[in-house]
Design a protein around this motif. Structure first.
Motif, PDB file in Angstrom:
ATOM      1  N   MET A 118       5.759  20.071 -12.937  1.00 29.52           N
ATOM      2  CA  MET A 118       4.435  19.685 -12.446  1.00 29.52           C
ATOM      3  C   MET A 118       3.395  20.666 -12.996  1.00 29.52           C
ATOM      4  O   MET A 118       3.586  21.879 -12.916  1.00 29.52           O
ATOM      5  CB  MET A 118       4.404  19.711 -10.914  1.00 29.52           C
ATOM      6  N   LYS A 168       5.809  10.794 -15.829  1.00 31.45           N
ATOM      7  CA  LYS A 168       6.675  11.975 -15.738  1.00 31.45           C
ATOM      8  C   LYS A 168       6.532  12.637 -14.368  1.00 31.45           C
ATOM      9  O   LYS A 168       7.534  13.039 -13.756  1.00 31.45           O
ATOM     10  CB  LYS A 168       6.304  12.965 -16.838  1.00 31.45           C
ATOM     11  N   LEU A 169       5.302  12.729 -13.865  1.00 32.64           N
ATOM     12  CA  LEU A 169       5.079  13.331 -12.555  1.00 32.64           C
ATOM     13  C   LEU A 169       5.694  12.474 -11.456  1.00 32.64           C
ATOM     14  O   LEU A 169       6.312  12.998 -10.511  1.00 32.64           O
ATOM     15  CB  LEU A 169       3.578  13.519 -12.315  1.00 32.64           C
ATOM     16  N   ASP A 196       8.247  10.474 -11.727  1.00 26.67           N
ATOM     17  CA  ASP A 196       9.710  10.625 -11.804  1.00 26.67           C
ATOM     18  C   ASP A 196      10.144  11.954 -11.194  1.00 26.67           C
ATOM     19  O   ASP A 196      11.171  12.029 -10.505  1.00 26.67           O
ATOM     20  CB  ASP A 196      10.164  10.537 -13.263  1.00 26.67           C
ATOM     21  N   GLU A 197       9.377  13.000 -11.459  1.00 31.14           N
ATOM     22  CA  GLU A 197       9.714  14.318 -10.924  1.00 31.14           C
ATOM     23  C   GLU A 197       9.650  14.333  -9.396  1.00 31.14           C
ATOM     24  O   GLU A 197      10.509  14.924  -8.730  1.00 31.14           O
ATOM     25  CB  GLU A 197       8.771  15.368 -11.500  1.00 31.14           C
TER      26      GLU A 197
END
Length: 321
Positions: free
Chosen positions: A1, A38-39, A41-42
């Protein structure tokens, strides 16, 4: 993040559109979209609902965006705290200012501020009030010069001056020799207004609510016109198209001493607006805010009524009448 990813989701939440958010962040849309995915998914959650004409925020996404705004603000504060450890007046001060104040205040403020605090250059940005408040929350600017009232913001508000309104018309207009004008009479005139998004437009409509009815009707297309700036409207008035309402500070702007326009005050009680300086409660460089306040108060802006201001810091200021 990363802070960049948080900046991206805040931008999408504001714009409700990935393309516009990417433009606001000066990146390509694929770059922004990949970073947000991406965030998500994280974190293991969906922040935005895609597929419709307008991006929607999920309930959990709304909480994440709210927290992201706070993180961005605190990140900006870290840099300011470090700078304050050396000299709170050293380094740039990022100032937002609304479109209908900037052309008239800045030519007087900038040289005065250079005289008072040459070590504190102003990084200036013009924009709409709503956008400036967003930039403040994100830590993109340090303070903003806006017109009141504001929506509930959680910001510190320092009221600076009141500015009366006047009616501008061609010099040969039948009203040009009048001593005053009743706002009710404007509904019978062709009026030129700023476009939607400008708070000054809303303030003018408050003065004469009938104009709002005209501008929303087919008749209004013939009765009212919208411009992108006060100076554009001023030039249109000079050609004889119609009348407009202007803030008093604009009457002394460079190049306005001509015989094409006449300015007539309103009948009492004279409508006006209050200009204020706003900043985040957590912003640490209070001396810088006070220095800017002093610059504004000593700019000698004509036609306005300065208010008595109480300062927060120990920076030396002269007594104001």
């Amino acid at each position: 993040m990363t802070l960049t990813e948080l900046k991206y989701i805040v931008a999408v939440a504001r714009e409700r559109h990935f393309g516009r958010a990417a433009e606001a962040c000066f990146v390509s849309q694929p770059t922004l979209s990949v970073a947000i995915k991406k965030l998500e998914d994280e974190l293991g959650v969906v922040i935005f609902e895609r597929g419709g004409p307008e991006v929607a925020i999920t309930p959990i996404g709304l909480r994440i965006v709210t927290q992201a705004q706070k993180v961005l603000e605190e990140g900006a504060n870290l840099r300011e705290i470090a700078r304050q450890g050396h000299d709170p007046l050293a380094g740039p001060l990022r100032v937002g200012i609304i479109y209908t104040v900037a052309p008239y205040l800045l030519p007087k403020l900038v040289p005065k501020q250079i005289e008072l605090t040459p070590q504190m250059p102003l990084l200036l940005q013009e924009n709409f009030t709503v956008r400036l408040l967003e930039l403040l929350r994100q830590g993109e600017i340090d303070c903003a010069i806006v017109a009141l009232p504001l929506p509930e913001t959680g910001l510190v508000i320092r009221e600076l001056y009141d500015e009366p309104f006047v009616v501008a018309m061609p010099h040969e207009h039948a009203w040009a020799k009048r001593k005053e004008i009743d706002p009710e009479q404007l509904k019978d005139q062709t009026m030129l207004l700023l476009g939607a998004g400008h708070c000054f437009r809303d303030q003018v409509l408050d003065v004469c609510p009938e104009l709002s009815r005209f501008s929303a009707s087919s008749e209004g297309i013939q009765r009212t016109f919208e411009g992108s700036s006060l100076e554009t409207i001023r030039h249109m008035v000079a050609t004889g198209i119609g009348l407009t309402v202007l803030p008093a500070s604009s009457l002394t702007a460079p190049g306005q001493a001509n015989e094409l326009l006449a300015y007539v005050p309103f009948k009492k009680p004279i409508p006006d607006r209050r200009i204020a300086l706003v900043w985040r409660k957590s912003f640490p460089r209070i001396s810088a805010i006070d220095a800017l306040t002093r610059g504004i108060m000593e700019s000698g802006l004509a036609g306005v009524n300065y208010l008595k201001v109480e300062y927060n810091s120990n920076f030396p200021y002269p007594e104001l009448a």
